[in-house]
Design a protein around this motif. Structure first.
Motif, mmCIF file in Angstrom:
data_model
loop_
_atom_site.group_PDB
_atom_site.id
_atom_site.type_symbol
_atom_site.label_atom_id
_atom_site.label_comp_id
_atom_site.label_asym_id
_atom_site.label_seq_id
_atom_site.Cartn_x
_atom_site.Cartn_y
_atom_site.Cartn_z
ATOM 1 N N ASP A 1 0.832 -1.198 0.000
ATOM 2 C CA ASP A 1 0.000 0.000 0.000
ATOM 3 C C ASP A 1 0.875 1.260 0.000
ATOM 4 O O ASP A 1 1.912 1.303 0.637
ATOM 5 N N GLU A 2 0.424 2.293 -0.724
ATOM 6 C CA GLU A 2 1.164 3.547 -0.742
ATOM 7 C C GLU A 2 1.037 4.298 0.575
ATOM 8 O O GLU A 2 1.829 5.208 0.857
ATOM 9 N N LYS A 3 0.052 3.921 1.388
ATOM 10 C CA LYS A 3 -0.107 4.548 2.701
ATOM 11 C C LYS A 3 0.783 3.796 3.693
ATOM 12 O O LYS A 3 0.577 2.617 3.955
ATOM 13 N N HIS A 4 1.751 4.485 4.239
ATOM 14 C CA HIS A 4 2.729 3.846 5.115
ATOM 15 C C HIS A 4 2.198 3.728 6.541
ATOM 16 O O HIS A 4 1.729 4.716 7.120
ATOM 17 N N ASP A 5 2.257 2.528 7.094
ATOM 18 C CA ASP A 5 1.877 2.392 8.498
ATOM 19 C C ASP A 5 2.963 2.962 9.401
ATOM 20 O O ASP A 5 2.695 3.403 10.509
ATOM 21 N N ILE A 6 4.201 2.968 8.903
ATOM 22 C CA ILE A 6 5.299 3.577 9.638
ATOM 23 C C ILE A 6 6.179 4.320 8.642
ATOM 24 O O ILE A 6 6.447 3.833 7.547
ATOM 25 N N ARG B 1 9.645 -3.668 18.055
ATOM 26 C CA ARG B 1 9.257 -3.710 19.474
ATOM 27 C C ARG B 1 8.564 -2.421 19.886
ATOM 28 O O ARG B 1 7.645 -2.424 20.699
ATOM 29 N N MET B 2 8.991 -1.300 19.328
ATOM 30 C CA MET B 2 8.409 -0.017 19.707
ATOM 31 C C MET B 2 7.059 0.222 19.042
ATOM 32 O O MET B 2 6.145 0.772 19.666
ATOM 33 N N ALA B 3 6.931 -0.182 17.778
ATOM 34 C CA ALA B 3 5.809 0.341 16.995
ATOM 35 C C ALA B 3 4.867 -0.678 16.383
ATOM 36 O O ALA B 3 3.730 -0.334 16.058
ATOM 37 N N LEU B 4 5.290 -1.921 16.184
ATOM 38 C CA LEU B 4 4.505 -2.848 15.368
ATOM 39 C C LEU B 4 3.090 -3.043 15.893
ATOM 40 O O LEU B 4 2.114 -2.957 15.148
ATOM 41 N N PHE B 5 2.943 -3.293 17.184
ATOM 42 C CA PHE B 5 1.623 -3.583 17.731
ATOM 43 C C PHE B 5 0.717 -2.358 17.693
ATOM 44 O O PHE B 5 -0.504 -2.481 17.763
ATOM 45 N N GLN B 6 1.295 -1.178 17.545
ATOM 46 C CA GLN B 6 0.492 0.038 17.547
ATOM 47 C C GLN B 6 0.060 0.478 16.148
ATOM 48 O O GLN B 6 -0.525 1.540 15.987
ATOM 49 N N THR B 7 0.377 -0.324 15.147
ATOM 50 C CA THR B 7 -0.079 0.007 13.791
ATOM 51 C C THR B 7 -1.397 -0.702 13.502
ATOM 52 O O THR B 7 -1.600 -1.854 13.882
ATOM 53 N N ASP B 8 -2.292 0.004 12.817
ATOM 54 C CA ASP B 8 -3.612 -0.553 12.513
ATOM 55 C C ASP B 8 -3.512 -1.807 11.651
ATOM 56 O O ASP B 8 -4.251 -2.777 11.846
ATOM 57 N N ALA B 9 -2.595 -1.778 10.668
ATOM 58 C CA ALA B 9 -2.491 -2.900 9.736
ATOM 59 C C ALA B 9 -2.116 -4.194 10.452
ATOM 60 O O ALA B 9 -2.633 -5.266 10.133
ATOM 61 N N PRO C 1 5.454 -11.367 11.992
ATOM 62 C CA PRO C 1 6.905 -11.175 11.986
ATOM 63 C C PRO C 1 7.669 -12.470 11.761
ATOM 64 O O PRO C 1 7.250 -13.547 12.174
ATOM 65 N N MET C 2 8.796 -12.334 11.087
ATOM 66 C CA MET C 2 9.784 -13.406 11.004
ATOM 67 C C MET C 2 10.934 -12.983 11.915
ATOM 68 O O MET C 2 11.620 -12.003 11.645
ATOM 69 N N ASN C 3 11.099 -13.687 13.029
ATOM 70 C CA ASN C 3 12.125 -13.296 13.989
ATOM 71 C C ASN C 3 13.505 -13.681 13.478
ATOM 72 O O ASN C 3 13.848 -14.850 13.411
ATOM 73 N N MET C 4 14.281 -12.655 13.135
ATOM 74 C CA MET C 4 15.584 -12.900 12.535
ATOM 75 C C MET C 4 16.721 -12.817 13.549
ATOM 76 O O MET C 4 17.860 -13.099 13.247
ATOM 77 N N LEU C 5 16.415 -12.389 14.750
ATOM 78 C CA LEU C 5 17.399 -12.340 15.817
ATOM 79 C C LEU C 5 16.868 -13.130 17.000
ATOM 80 O O LEU C 5 15.669 -13.176 17.236
#
Length: 334
Positions: A50-55, A305-313, A323-327
């Motif tokens: 989407d062209e609308k950025h969640d972050i 960790r800071m922002a993902l859960f707070q995005t509507d998408a 998420p794919m946990n890479m660390l």
């Protein structure tokens, strides 16, 4: 005749360098990302989303060196943008601000005016995005200057852009990431043993241009010694302060970080045996891809960790990407 430094710091040189490397590497991880070039910067985005950025990360460069060369940062931040996709963001965007050539020899007030104008435009164009301010060196310092003035901790009548524009109606950033901020200008003829490539003479030279008064508290975050100041400055989503223990100002940055840490919204990353802005030094000099991209993985993890859960998408089950946990928590990436 062009200055000899032109070939090192020219935007077109970095653009060609990026294009050639991208072709040779077949874009590696960054095949999910693309960029658009504008007069005032470069936008990194995902064509398939989407062209609308969640972050939206707004990146403030090291103005004296790369203020008008955003392509210096494109490969690094394109890697970060791809990793944010894998973390689960729907459509992360990164906008690298471009400052004109004259900004390299201009005061903080002038550069801040340029930043505010672009910042207002970006948040108006992205009203539903979580905004993260990110910058290195003087760019990180400029972010602190902006936050301190916006929160009315300091007033600076020399700002060219309308001071009233920095008011409560202008959306606050959700979070900030500061890479090796310069926190002290009010020191002259100071000699400290350091293996860092950044020297005190460099800071003295920058301060002559950047600071209308190098002793003013506004320009020296190392003087912000009360938690009350940082309670106002640190955004709701948090602040990351990252630096190397071999930096010229590592002691001052650490002292600032300790005070900011008391807000309970600050993450401190002090990296062993690392220099000023080590993330970019490593990205340009390390031989293996994993070592080059280590800091990108770290930033992607921190931002999620800071922002993902707070995005509507992410909360919407019909469009969310998990998420794919890479660390892992046991890995050492510093």
């Amino acid at each position: 005749m062009q200055s000899p430094s032109f070939s090192v710091f020219s935007n077109i040189v970095w653009k060609y360098f990026f294009t050639i490397r991208a072709f040779i590497q077949s874009y590696n991880i960054i095949e999910l990302s693309n960029f658009k070039e504008f007069d005032d910067g470069v936008l990194i985005y995902s064509p398939c989303r989407d062209e609308k950025h969640d972050i939206l990360i707004i990146y403030i460069p090291n103005i004296p060196l790369f203020g008008n060369s955003p392509f210096f940062y494109v490969e690094y931040l394109m890697t970060l943008q791809s990793l944010l996709l894998l973390q689960g963001f729907n459509s992360p965007g990164i906008f690298i601000m471009k400052f004109s050539e004259e900004c390299k020899s201009s005061t903080m007030e002038y550069n801040l005016s340029k930043f505010i104008k672009n910042y207002i435009k970006l948040i108006e164009d992205n009203p539903n995005s979580k905004i993260i301010l990110m910058g290195d060196s003087i760019g990180a310092t400029l972010i602190l200057n902006f936050l301190s003035i916006k929160k009315k901790i300091f007033f600076n009548e020399k700002i060219i852009y309308d001071v009233n524009s920095i008011n409560d109606d202008i959306k606050d950033p959700f979070a900030t990431i500061l890479i090796s901020p310069i926190v002290k200008f009010n020191e002259t003829n100071f000699v400290r043993k350091s293996d860092d490539f950044l020297r005190q003479q460099n800071i003295d030279d920058i301060s002559i241009l950047f600071c209308s008064d190098r002793n003013a508290e506004l320009f020296n975050p190392c003087l912000w010694k009360t938690t009350e100041i940082w309670e106002k400055i640190v955004p709701e989503g948090g602040m990351v302060i990252t630096f190397g223990d071999q930096e010229l100002q590592n002691y001052e940055i650490e002292e600032v970080s300790k005070i900011a840490y008391k807000t309970r919204r600050v993450k401190i990353m002090k990296s062993p045996n690392k220099c000023h802005c080590w993330q970019f030094v490593s990205f340009l000099t390390e031989e293996t891809q994993d070592e080059k991209e280590d800091s990108c993985f770290l930033f992607a993890g921190l931002i999620s960790r800071m922002a993902l859960f707070q995005t509507d998408a992410y909360r919407d089950p019909s469009i969310s990407f998990e998420p794919m946990n890479m660390l892992t928590i046991d890995d050492k990436h510093l």
